[in-house]
Design an enzyme around this catalytic site. Structure first.
Site, PDB file in Angstrom:
ATOM      1  N   HIS A 106      22.558   4.194  31.672  1.00 45.07           N
ATOM      2  CA  HIS A 106      24.038   4.345  32.684  1.00 45.07           C
ATOM      3  C   HIS A 106      25.005   4.133  31.807  1.00 45.07           C
ATOM      4  O   HIS A 106      26.059   4.235  32.299  1.00 45.07           O
ATOM      5  CB  HIS A 106      23.907   3.325  33.605  1.00 45.07           C
ATOM      6  N   ASP A 208      -7.175 -13.237   0.591  1.00 44.50           N
ATOM      7  CA  ASP A 208      -8.318 -12.677   0.068  1.00 44.50           C
ATOM      8  C   ASP A 208      -7.971 -12.034  -1.117  1.00 44.50           C
ATOM      9  O   ASP A 208      -7.466 -10.831  -1.315  1.00 44.50           O
ATOM     10  CB  ASP A 208      -8.607 -11.453   1.288  1.00 44.50           C
ATOM     11  N   HIS A 211     -11.200  -9.176  -2.483  1.00 45.37           N
ATOM     12  CA  HIS A 211     -11.633  -7.751  -2.238  1.00 45.37           C
ATOM     13  C   HIS A 211     -11.251  -7.044  -3.321  1.00 45.37           C
ATOM     14  O   HIS A 211     -11.383  -5.837  -3.522  1.00 45.37           O
ATOM     15  CB  HIS A 211     -11.010  -7.556  -0.796  1.00 45.37           C
ATOM     16  N   HIS A 216     -10.576  -2.117  -4.660  1.00 44.96           N
ATOM     17  CA  HIS A 216      -9.380  -1.468  -5.544  1.00 44.96           C
ATOM     18  C   HIS A 216     -10.173  -0.924  -6.868  1.00 44.96           C
ATOM     19  O   HIS A 216      -9.396  -0.568  -7.943  1.00 44.96           O
ATOM     20  CB  HIS A 216      -8.296  -2.282  -5.881  1.00 44.96           C
ATOM     21  N   ASP A 371      -6.792  -0.742   1.308  1.00 40.72           N
ATOM     22  CA  ASP A 371      -6.794  -1.918   2.048  1.00 40.72           C
ATOM     23  C   ASP A 371      -6.760  -1.251   3.849  1.00 40.72           C
ATOM     24  O   ASP A 371      -7.534  -1.626   4.370  1.00 40.72           O
ATOM     25  CB  ASP A 371      -5.535  -2.517   2.088  1.00 40.72           C
TER      26      ASP A 371
END
Lengths: 454, 107
Positions: A106, A208, A211, A216, A371
């Site tokens: 408005h 982490d 991992h 990777h 990831d």
């Protein structure tokens, strides 16, 4: 104790177990918005994104849209990005420079300082009178900056940012304070949506390291410095130590405190990750003496490893990626990624850094995709009836927590550990089940005392 | 006509505007080196055109509801404005910018 959703039965940091409901349950998510995102210090923007009066950047605090603006007096303010008239989202631009914010519905107009300044047809339509002074934007009551990063908090009773960070500041300084002049954002903000709970991403960056060698593995294999990789004379990983950091016998450290976490391996030289372009790693080598003067050798040498400031701000040293995991319901996040460079770095290094950063951690980055795939696939499994009842193992290194005597602060463990994950979930439980900050802090302190007896 | 001092030329760079506290208030603009003066208050609503955006096509856009006006003629070019803005003559003398306003329109 005010554990209305029984989340203490879902997380046991002492035994290292987590039940999947915390990643999928809508009621838990709704309580997170109130008790975690409504009370935590949340990253809003980098000061370098708002150099001039009228500059603004729009972002989220939890699911609340907010506008961050540079005021005419040079200060920074943030407001709920919502028109006070009928609740419409006020500013729809990602960023820019403006004199005012006008609602597209408005046409109510608000000044940079958040006041309601213009109401269309005010005389004709509001014959009953409208007290404009009462309908200004909702201000983020706590706002502060830390070495270039702007943080906001909805909770007036929250501890100061410094208290909230605790020893995490020591690790954050290693990222933000390597050189005189501080840091800046280079390039724009990469944004994308993936279907996973925010805690998968935040916890991985918190805790982490484990991992990386496997998730990777293909990237590490392909991107190892090789003669084929030398076309421009500045190959990836050029000049860096060519073996996995965990195999160098120097050890490493994981840190946990107040839900924050960080980890890295010790190296002999200032080694960034092997996938950083040669020009970037050369820059880190050349500027090492200044970084060492400012930070000491442990943090100056540290150009790798991961970090999360609870709940959703994460970054990686060396690749210089800083990201926020904006929650979008229990099953989705919007990932916002910034590339952070030392302001004093030459333009050519900033360009090389931007390329390295996008290649590894942009939306199509070879590491980012690895990831995201993990988090999204876990979230899909959790749609299953049996999977919803099956707990997770968070026990790595349990019982081996210590306080170091070499000046590296906080509750620590070896790099490969889940100490920071347990600390992350314990803090999450403490926030979810406490009505006041005094209770949150007391519970977190008690947990840390049990771990390291002090 | 009264000749009212606005500011030094150097104080009003291209793309910027100055608000002169006359009655009514006048906004003086520098559009790519040329100076223009218009009534400051938007004819649509309660907004100051000196806070507006000076565009390359010799227009100024209201900062609140985006009505566009011609800097040369004051003509209202777009919705929601339908009434033109008054214009005033600008003179540059030496290093200074002046606006010519009717005697009753004075600081």
């Amino acid at each position: 104790m005010d554990d209305k959703l029984n989340v203490r039965q879902l997380v046991d940091a002492h035994k290292g177990t987590v039940k999947p409901a915390i990643y999928i349950d809508q009621d838990i998510y709704d309580l997170e918005l109130e008790r975690v995102f409504g009370r935590s210090w949340l990253f809003l923007a980098h000061e370098s994104q708002l150099p001039k009066a009228g500059d603004f950047f729009t972002t989220y605090m939890g699911e609340d849209p907010v506008i961050v603006t540079r005021q005419k007096d040079g200060s920074i303010a943030a407001f709920l990005n919502q028109c006070r008239h009928r609740g419409m989202k006020l500013c729809h631009a990602d960023s820019g420079n403006t004199r005012a914010f006008t609602c597209p519905y408005h046409g109510w107009g608000f000044g940079l300082e958040g006041g309601l300044s213009v109401v269309p047809l005010e005389q004709e339509a509001y014959r009953n009178g409208l007290d404009k002074s009462k309908w200004g934007l909702v201000r983020v009551p706590r706002l502060t900056t830390y070495k270039g990063l702007i943080f906001g908090n909805w909770d007036e009773t929250a501890p100061s940012l410094e208290d909230y960070l605790g020893d995490m500041a020591w690790y954050m300084d290693g990222f933000l304070d390597r050189r005189e002049g501080g840091t800046e954002v280079v390039g724009g903000v990469h944004k994308w949506v993936i279907d996973c709970n925010w805690k998968f991403a935040a916890e991985q960056f918190c805790s982490d390291q484990y991992h990386a060698p496997y998730t990777h593995g293909s990237a590490i294999q392909v991107l190892a410095p090789t003669p084929e990789n030398k076309s421009d004379g500045k190959p990836l990983g050029d000049g860096q130590t060519q073996r996995p950091a965990w195999a160098n016998g120097l050890g490493g450290v994981q840190f946990s405190e107040k839900g924050h976490g960080s980890a890295f391996f010790f190296t002999e030289k200032p080694d960034a990750n092997v996938w950083v372009g040669g020009e970037v790693s050369e820059y880190f080598r050349e500027t090492y003496p200044e970084a060492e003067r400012r930070l000491g050798s442990v943090r100056a040498l540290r150009l790798a490893g991961h970090n999360t400031m609870f709940p959703t701000l994460s970054w990686l040293n060396g690749t210089q990626t800083l990201r926020v995991w904006h929650p979008k319901g229990p099953n989705q996040i919007e990932v916002w990624v910034f590339c952070i460079a030392d302001k004093a770095a030459p333009d050519s290094v900033k360009e090389a850094l931007k390329a390295s950063h996008a290649r590894a951690f942009g939306p199509a980055g070879f590491l980012e995709q690895d990831d995201s795939e993990n988090w999204v696939e876990v979230q899909k499994v959790l749609r299953g009836y049996k999977a919803k009842q099956t707990g997770f193992c968070v026990q790595m290194g349990l019982g081996f927590e210590e306080r170091r005597k070499d000046g590296i602060p906080g509750v620590t463990n070896y790099t490969f550990a889940e100490t920071a994950a347990r600390g992350f979930y314990q803090r999450w439980v403490d926030m979810m089940t406490s009505e006041t900050w005094a209770e949150i802090e007391a519970r977190t302190k008690e947990y840390q005392k049990e771990l390291v007896h002090g | 006509m009264d000749k009212i001092f606005v500011c030094a030329v150097a104080e009003l760079p291209p793309g910027e505007a100055r608000r002169i506290e006359t009655d009514p208030v006048i906004a003086v603009f520098n559009q790519d080196g040329e100076f223009y003066a218009l009534a400051d208050r938007c004819t649509h609503g309660e907004a100051s055109m000196s806070d507006g955006y000076v565009e390359d096509d010799c227009t100024v856009e209201c900062p609140i509801h985006s009505a566009k006006f011609c800097l040369k003629t004051g003509k209202a070019l777009t919705q929601p404005a339908t009434v033109d803005l008054a214009t005033f003559k600008v003179e540059v003398e030496g290093d200074n910018v002046y606006v010519l306003a009717p005697a009753q329109v004075a600081a």
